[in-house]
Design a protein around this motif. Sequence first.
Motif, short mmCIF file in Angstrom:
data_model
loop_
_atom_site.label_atom_id
_atom_site.label_comp_id
_atom_site.label_asym_id
_atom_site.label_seq_id
_atom_site.Cartn_x
_atom_site.Cartn_y
_atom_site.Cartn_z
N ALA A 160 15.98 5.00 1.08
CA ALA A 160 15.73 3.75 0.37
C ALA A 160 16.78 3.50 -0.72
O ALA A 160 17.21 2.37 -0.94
N GLU A 161 17.23 4.57 -1.40
CA GLU A 161 18.27 4.43 -2.41
C GLU A 161 19.59 3.93 -1.79
O GLU A 161 20.28 3.10 -2.37
N ARG A 211 14.92 -3.02 6.97
CA ARG A 211 15.24 -1.60 6.99
C ARG A 211 14.37 -0.80 6.03
O ARG A 211 14.00 0.35 6.32
N LEU A 212 14.04 -1.40 4.89
CA LEU A 212 13.18 -0.70 3.94
C LEU A 212 11.79 -0.49 4.53
O LEU A 212 11.19 0.58 4.37
N ASP A 213 11.29 -1.50 5.22
CA ASP A 213 10.00 -1.37 5.87
C ASP A 213 10.03 -0.26 6.93
O ASP A 213 9.10 0.56 7.01
N ALA A 214 11.12 -0.20 7.71
CA ALA A 214 11.26 0.85 8.72
C ALA A 214 11.37 2.23 8.08
O ALA A 214 10.87 3.22 8.61
N THR A 215 11.99 2.29 6.89
CA THR A 215 12.14 3.56 6.19
C THR A 215 10.80 4.15 5.81
O THR A 215 10.52 5.33 6.05
N TYR A 216 9.94 3.34 5.21
CA TYR A 216 8.65 3.86 4.75
C TYR A 216 7.67 4.10 5.89
O TYR A 216 6.67 4.80 5.71
N LYS A 217 7.97 3.54 7.08
CA LYS A 217 7.14 3.81 8.25
C LYS A 217 7.62 5.03 9.03
O LYS A 217 6.90 5.56 9.86
N ALA A 218 8.87 5.46 8.78
CA ALA A 218 9.46 6.56 9.54
C ALA A 218 8.70 7.86 9.28
O ALA A 218 8.35 8.17 8.15
N ARG A 219 8.51 8.63 10.33
CA ARG A 219 7.81 9.91 10.22
C ARG A 219 8.73 11.10 10.50
O ARG A 219 8.43 12.22 10.10
N TYR A 279 13.04 12.65 11.20
CA TYR A 279 14.47 12.43 10.94
C TYR A 279 15.10 11.58 12.03
O TYR A 279 16.02 10.81 11.77
N GLY A 280 14.60 11.72 13.25
CA GLY A 280 15.11 10.90 14.34
C GLY A 280 14.88 9.42 14.11
O GLY A 280 15.68 8.59 14.52
N GLU A 281 13.79 9.06 13.41
CA GLU A 281 13.50 7.66 13.09
C GLU A 281 14.28 7.19 11.87
O GLU A 281 14.63 6.02 11.75
N LEU A 282 14.56 8.11 10.92
CA LEU A 282 15.29 7.74 9.71
C LEU A 282 16.79 7.53 9.96
O LEU A 282 17.41 6.65 9.37
N ALA A 283 17.37 8.36 10.82
CA ALA A 283 18.83 8.39 10.98
C ALA A 283 19.46 7.03 11.29
O ALA A 283 20.46 6.66 10.67
N PRO A 284 18.92 6.23 12.24
CA PRO A 284 19.59 4.97 12.58
C PRO A 284 19.58 3.93 11.47
O PRO A 284 20.38 2.99 11.48
N ILE A 285 18.69 4.07 10.49
CA ILE A 285 18.50 3.03 9.47
C ILE A 285 19.75 2.86 8.61
O ILE A 285 20.09 1.74 8.20
N THR A 286 20.45 3.95 8.31
CA THR A 286 21.61 3.88 7.41
C THR A 286 22.90 4.35 8.07
O THR A 286 23.88 4.59 7.40
N GLN A 305 24.37 9.07 6.23
CA GLN A 305 23.91 10.10 7.15
C GLN A 305 22.69 10.83 6.59
O GLN A 305 22.72 11.29 5.45
N VAL A 306 21.64 10.88 7.36
CA VAL A 306 20.44 11.58 6.94
C VAL A 306 20.62 13.07 7.22
O VAL A 306 20.83 13.47 8.35
N ALA A 307 20.56 13.87 6.18
CA ALA A 307 20.76 15.30 6.33
C ALA A 307 19.43 16.01 6.57
O ALA A 307 18.51 15.88 5.78
#
Length: 233
Positions: free
Chosen positions: A19-20, A39-47, A49-56, A63-65
Amino acid sequence: MTDELPELRASDADRERVAEVLRDALAEGRLDMEEFEERLDATYKARTYGELAPITRDLPVGQVAVPKVDMLKRPEPDGSWASRIVGGEGSSTWAVAVMSGFQRKGRWTVPRRFNCFAFWGGGELDLREANFADGEVEINCVAIMGGVQVIVPPGVEVVVRGIGIMGGFDHREQGVPGEPGAPRVVVTGFAFWGGVGVERKPTRAERQRLREERRQQRLDRREAVRELRRGED
């Protein structure tokens, strides 16, 4: 690394880091408001790392580490106030809601000063499960035709110093003594045709403990009634 462990569960802190990145991209003009909100909505719904990675993935520092999985059993934090005042810079330092909303909750680190702005929108800052960068933290809120809700756990001292014009700051929790070693939360800022609320709520663990106590009390009462009936027979 996200390709290696795509199903590893993401934490609240991981979602806040994403989100930052999105907020920085909005401020720099890399995202428009519609893209940011999606994208922010998708971020808080992500469960995961596979769901978080494409957002940014198409953003700088995006890159989501995935953290290393530590197989060693380590002691859990004991939940004391001393263990929750952790130092550092905080996992999130600001939030903006313009005709939208923001939320900080779960296990995050409140910085020494957190700034938030709500215009025709609203936000929620939940400190019940949070750690604190210092023994005293400041939550600076600006609410213009919007609102911000600050939720603190029992035991925390609250001081409210905000100014309201055709709006206001909630002072109900001010003056309640804090527990020894607990952090002090100072709420400051400005509200115009808006409001900043401060509410004290029990933590999830405390709610669970109270439910268990009530359940045990019901069982004890039933057992007492059974004993009484057996004695009458």
